[in-house]
Design an enzyme around this catalytic site. Sequence first.
Site, PDB file in Angstrom:
ATOM      1  N   ASP A 280      50.519  35.115 -58.698  1.00  0.00           N
ATOM      2  CA  ASP A 280      49.998  35.273 -57.444  1.00  0.00           C
ATOM      3  C   ASP A 280      50.712  34.543 -57.055  1.00  0.00           C
ATOM      4  O   ASP A 280      51.105  32.956 -57.255  1.00  0.00           O
ATOM      5  CB  ASP A 280      48.360  34.952 -57.623  1.00  0.00           C
ATOM      6  CG  ASP A 280      47.566  35.636 -56.469  1.00  0.00           C
ATOM      7  OD1 ASP A 280      47.438  36.529 -56.615  1.00  0.00           O
ATOM      8  OD2 ASP A 280      47.810  34.796 -55.679  1.00  0.00           O
TER       9      ASP A 280
ATOM     10  N   THR B  30      46.723  50.325 -50.942  1.00  0.00           N
ATOM     11  CA  THR B  30      46.401  51.855 -49.874  1.00  0.00           C
ATOM     12  C   THR B  30      47.238  51.829 -48.929  1.00  0.00           C
ATOM     13  O   THR B  30      47.377  50.723 -48.185  1.00  0.00           O
ATOM     14  CB  THR B  30      45.082  51.163 -49.344  1.00  0.00           C
ATOM     15  OG1 THR B  30      43.872  51.558 -50.382  1.00  0.00           O
ATOM     16  CG2 THR B  30      44.818  52.490 -48.846  1.00  0.00           C
TER      17      THR B  30
ATOM     18  N   CYS C 153      38.307  48.634 -47.840  1.00  0.00           N
ATOM     19  CA  CYS C 153      38.585  49.844 -47.671  1.00  0.00           C
ATOM     20  C   CYS C 153      38.107  51.378 -47.147  1.00  0.00           C
ATOM     21  O   CYS C 153      38.706  51.185 -45.767  1.00  0.00           O
ATOM     22  CB  CYS C 153      38.005  50.659 -49.833  1.00  0.00           C
ATOM     23  SG  CYS C 153      39.396  49.984 -51.006  1.00  0.00           S
TER      24      CYS C 153
ATOM     25  N   ARG D   8      35.487  40.103 -47.213  1.00  0.00           N
ATOM     26  CA  ARG D   8      36.638  40.516 -46.859  1.00  0.00           C
ATOM     27  C   ARG D   8      35.503  41.662 -45.505  1.00  0.00           C
ATOM     28  O   ARG D   8      35.585  41.982 -46.263  1.00  0.00           O
ATOM     29  CB  ARG D   8      37.385  40.931 -47.203  1.00  0.00           C
ATOM     30  CG  ARG D   8      38.594  39.915 -47.980  1.00  0.00           C
ATOM     31  CD  ARG D   8      39.446  40.854 -49.242  1.00  0.00           C
ATOM     32  NE  ARG D   8      38.865  41.309 -50.187  1.00  0.00           N
ATOM     33  CZ  ARG D   8      39.813  42.134 -51.262  1.00  0.00           C
ATOM     34  NH1 ARG D   8      40.670  42.140 -51.104  1.00  0.00           N
ATOM     35  NH2 ARG D   8      38.722  43.055 -51.421  1.00  0.00           N
TER      36      ARG D   8
END
Length: 421
Positions: free
Chosen positions: A35, A121, A261, A332
């Site tokens: 990261d 995604t 999502c 988020r």
Amino acid sequence: MEDISHKKLAVIGLGYVGLPLAVAFGKKYQVVGFDINEQRIAQLKAHADKTEEVSAEEFQEATGFSCTNNLEDIRDCHIYIITVPTPIDRYKKPDLTPLYKASETVGKVLKRGDIVIYESTVYPGCTEEDCVPVLERFSHLTFNQDFYCGYSPERINPGDKEHRVQTIKKVTSGSTLAIAETVDQLYRSIITAGTHKASSIKVAEAAKVIENAQRDVNIAFVNELALIFDRMQIDTREVLEAAGTKWNFLPFMPGLVGGHCIGVDPYYLTYKAESLGYHPEVILSGRRINDNMGIFVANKVVKLLSHKGHAIKGAKVLMLGITFKENCPDIRNSRVIDIIDELKGFGVEVAVYDPHASMEEVKHEYGIDLLDKPGKDYDGIVLAVGHKAFRKLDLNNLKSEHTIVYDVKGFYDRSLVDGKL
């Protein structure tokens, strides 16, 4: 079948998706988590996970796991799994910047025989049409000749302690038949719920993006019902409870649709569809309904305040919760901000309390200073997120005689609230 027991893995991106995956693999393989956030790496080395997805005990069990922000530490890996976010921009178009940057990073260390698996995604075709060219450009290698790709969409549910990486069935795919089998074998070695090997990367990409689009449309339907029944002065949740007595009625509830999502993924599918000349109607209409629910809630709160005799300008309202869902710290794409912004537009003074959210992250992302603890004598209280911690709050200690309470989540007993979604 290729022996993968000796393969060294790298997981790129150690957020809500990447960290649990890396730790799960770390119980069986040598895994390096990568990261770019130095602070995040320092926390993880101390076995502290601010996302609350991995416990200290799980870190200790993952003896093969290590983490780094140094590119050289992943150069000797054989399989690279990319789990970075795929957000949308302010125009609701896919923002592939994190995916391109991660592909560039991997491309710099990619070697002959390596496999790159994407979990982020995307829309169907993105892996092979958009990401592979980046890998080829930075590695100077040829796809499906020197290196290979797979796609296995993440199914992490933040804050869910029951459905974890190992207990959620995993869709897998590969750029060749042999690589598809290798990717499937890799995940099958840690996923107790089993795997489903898709016939192609595009099929696996499409399967992921419709999972959340389907849920989005279903929630949009009950949100529209809430808008209709509000005008009829009918309790939507009572209607759904009654309808739910039929064996095949789907149990969806009205609410705010945010997060990384459900509130985002449908736009990836509609973007790809529009690029091919098809304008999606059902999906986009569902998105419009869900994106406007925060405004609807704010207007209901203003009406309730007015009916109780409060001056709207300067009214003090306590917002309980700002994360996108209950019992997790993920802020988020939280749609609670829509309620807050709309109330502020009326001149309402909004104070926000959320014991799960990071004060620093909320300040950085939304410019809001979270309360250490709630005050007293609010004109209005809005329960926006159903954190278990809010069960312990005594609303009477927060209210005055004329305080209105609005419940977005159907969290409190009906007798305690003046309105609910």
